[in-house]
Enzyme design. Structure first.
Site, mmCIF file in Angstrom:
data_model
loop_
_atom_site.group_PDB
_atom_site.id
_atom_site.type_symbol
_atom_site.label_atom_id
_atom_site.label_comp_id
_atom_site.label_asym_id
_atom_site.label_seq_id
_atom_site.Cartn_x
_atom_site.Cartn_y
_atom_site.Cartn_z
ATOM 1 N N PRO A 18 0.787 -1.246 0.000
ATOM 2 C CA PRO A 18 0.000 0.000 0.000
ATOM 3 C C PRO A 18 0.815 1.290 0.000
ATOM 4 C CG PRO A 18 0.106 -0.906 2.203
ATOM 5 C CD PRO A 18 0.808 -1.888 1.318
ATOM 6 N N ASP A 41 3.873 1.587 -11.791
ATOM 7 C CA ASP A 41 2.701 2.422 -12.041
ATOM 8 C C ASP A 41 2.616 3.522 -10.994
ATOM 9 O OD1 ASP A 41 0.488 -0.298 -11.159
ATOM 10 O OD2 ASP A 41 1.497 1.110 -9.842
ATOM 11 N N LYS A 63 -0.870 5.311 -14.615
ATOM 12 C CA LYS A 63 -2.214 5.472 -15.176
ATOM 13 C C LYS A 63 -3.019 6.336 -14.240
ATOM 14 C CE LYS A 63 -2.662 1.126 -16.523
ATOM 15 N NZ LYS A 63 -3.247 -0.155 -16.293
ATOM 16 N N GLY A 94 1.141 -1.425 -7.346
ATOM 17 C CA GLY A 94 0.609 -1.124 -6.019
ATOM 18 C C GLY A 94 -0.166 -2.321 -5.476
ATOM 19 N N GLY A 95 -0.083 -2.546 -4.177
ATOM 20 C CA GLY A 95 -0.854 -3.628 -3.554
ATOM 21 C C GLY A 95 -0.380 -4.986 -4.026
ATOM 22 N N ASP A 96 -1.324 -5.816 -4.434
ATOM 23 C CA ASP A 96 -1.011 -7.139 -4.973
ATOM 24 C C ASP A 96 -1.205 -7.102 -6.485
ATOM 25 O OD1 ASP A 96 -0.730 -10.200 -4.309
ATOM 26 O OD2 ASP A 96 -2.255 -10.008 -5.856
ATOM 27 N N ALA A 125 -4.654 -3.482 -0.805
ATOM 28 C CA ALA A 125 -5.204 -2.349 -0.054
ATOM 29 C C ALA A 125 -6.201 -2.810 1.021
ATOM 30 C CB ALA A 125 -5.878 -1.367 -1.010
ATOM 31 N N MET A 175 -11.591 1.405 -5.910
ATOM 32 C CA MET A 175 -11.873 2.343 -7.009
ATOM 33 C C MET A 175 -13.326 2.834 -6.990
ATOM 34 S SD MET A 175 -9.779 0.350 -10.031
ATOM 35 C CE MET A 175 -10.338 -1.281 -9.553
HETATM 36 N N1 SAH Z 1 -3.511 -3.951 -6.885
HETATM 37 C C1 SAH Z 1 -3.973 -2.979 -5.908
HETATM 38 C C2 SAH Z 1 -5.282 -2.337 -6.328
HETATM 39 C C3 SAH Z 1 -5.184 -1.492 -7.566
HETATM 40 S S1 SAH Z 1 -6.708 -0.721 -7.963
HETATM 41 C C4 SAH Z 1 -4.099 -3.650 -4.546
HETATM 42 O O1 SAH Z 1 -4.017 -4.885 -4.463
HETATM 43 O O2 SAH Z 1 -4.266 -2.928 -3.554
HETATM 44 C C5 SAH Z 1 -6.494 0.876 -7.212
HETATM 45 C C6 SAH Z 1 -7.404 1.028 -6.029
HETATM 46 O O3 SAH Z 1 -6.860 0.356 -4.891
HETATM 47 C C7 SAH Z 1 -7.578 2.452 -5.568
HETATM 48 O O4 SAH Z 1 -8.555 3.111 -6.342
HETATM 49 C C8 SAH Z 1 -8.056 2.241 -4.144
HETATM 50 O O5 SAH Z 1 -9.411 1.875 -4.095
HETATM 51 C C9 SAH Z 1 -7.230 1.045 -3.726
HETATM 52 N N2 SAH Z 1 -6.001 1.435 -2.999
HETATM 53 C C10 SAH Z 1 -4.736 1.245 -3.390
HETATM 54 N N3 SAH Z 1 -3.864 1.693 -2.462
HETATM 55 C C11 SAH Z 1 -4.609 2.170 -1.445
HETATM 56 C C12 SAH Z 1 -4.324 2.765 -0.176
HETATM 57 N N4 SAH Z 1 -3.069 2.963 0.244
HETATM 58 N N5 SAH Z 1 -5.370 3.136 0.605
HETATM 59 C C13 SAH Z 1 -6.643 2.935 0.223
HETATM 60 N N6 SAH Z 1 -6.969 2.376 -0.958
HETATM 61 C C14 SAH Z 1 -5.991 1.990 -1.776
#
Ligand code: SAH
Length: 256
Positions: A18, A41, A63, A94-96, A125, A175
């Site tokens: 995150p 990204d 993006k 970001g995230g997974d 997230a 999102m």
């Molecule tokens: N692959 C990512 C998600 C990508 S889609 C994952 O696994 O987290 C992007 C969305 O993820 C954002 O619009 C938001 O809803 C969420 N997101 C990503 N980072 C975040 C954070 N630090 N805090 C809250 N929401 C987050």
């Protein structure tokens, strides 16, 4: 002319979590420190990019909702091209990478081109937000089902969310900031109680995190009045109901 397989580079689809560098896996940190090409990204924090090899080429394919700097096919083509040229590539997401990250498409493109691809999971997230806001996504007394949905406009009205939210269930919406009003309307029309508890977690696991709470019917006002910005998650369900002990624990951590 086929390229000898030992000369083909490897693509690593790496979850960056995150934003907090401490929430990277050790494997992600090691690959990042070694790779000479890092394709990332927009959600990847600069503190994480700073962990790349000092001589690495950092390529941003950021993006943003309105303007896509690089179409998805071009990103896939870039990964394949670099690997076929013999370079190992870290594709940081970001995230997974496999949760709303289009990692599946990038892995397919690599496999189709004969490029070895490895996927390194990241903290999504939902997990980061749950931990940071002390919201248990599942709880023996309150929720035994948790669903992750994408709340962006595309297809929102044709999606069937009945059954994903309600008593005993937690719904996590990625999102969904821009569509919060439509989401609340849709869930209430599907029969969800207007006073169902909701939380919005903005910038989970980052210093600027905000946790806002309310009820489903008031979600659109909450998002608008508090000027919630992406990245944020909307969590709907009993597990988000305000608990003083959890709030005190967050405040304590913020002070440390
Ligand atoms: N692959 C990512 C998600 C990508 S889609 C994952 O696994 O987290 C992007 C969305 O993820 C954002 O619009 C938001 O809803 C969420 N997101 C990503 N980072 C975040 C954070 N630090 N805090 C809250 N929401 C987050």
């Amino acid at each position: 002319m086929s390229i000898p397989s030992e000369q083909i580079g490897r693509v690593y689809l790496v979850g960056a979590g995150p934003g907090d560098p401490e929430l990277l896996t050790l494997r992600a940190a090691r690959l990042l420190a070694q790779a000479m090409i890092v394709v990332h990204d927009g959600l990847v924090d600069p503190a994480i990019l700073a962990m790349a090899h000092p001589k690495a080429r950092l390529i941003s394919v950021a993006k943003r909702r309105a303007h896509h700097t690089m179409p998805q096919e071009d990103i896939c083509a870039l990964l394949v091209r670099e690997a076929l040229a013999g370079n190992d590539v870290v594709r940081l997401k970001g995230g997974d990478p496999l949760v709303f990250g289009r990692g599946g498409e990038e892995a397919e493109a690599c496999r189709a081109a004969g490029v070895p691809v490895e996927i390194v999971p990241g903290i999504s997230a939902a997990n980061a937000a749950g931990a940071a806001a002390q919201i248990a996504l599942t709880h023996r007394d309150h929720a035994s089902v948790v669903s992750f949905v994408a709340g962006q406009c595309k297809g929102l009205s044709d999606q069937d969310w009945s059954g994903l939210a309600g008593v005993g269930r937690t719904l996590v919406i990625y999102m969904g900031v821009k569509t919060a009003a439509r989401i609340a309307e849709k869930l209430i029309a599907d029969g969800l109680a207007p006073d169902m508890a909701v939380a919005v977690i903005e910038n989970a696991a980052r210093p600027e995190m905000r946790v806002l709470r309310g009820v489903l019917a008031a979600l659109p006002d909450l998002v608008e009045n508090e000027r919630v910005k992406s990245p944020a998650l909307i969590v709907i369900g009993e597990v988000t109901r305000e608990r003083d002990d959890a709030l005190a624990a967050i405040a304590l951590r913020a002070k440390q």
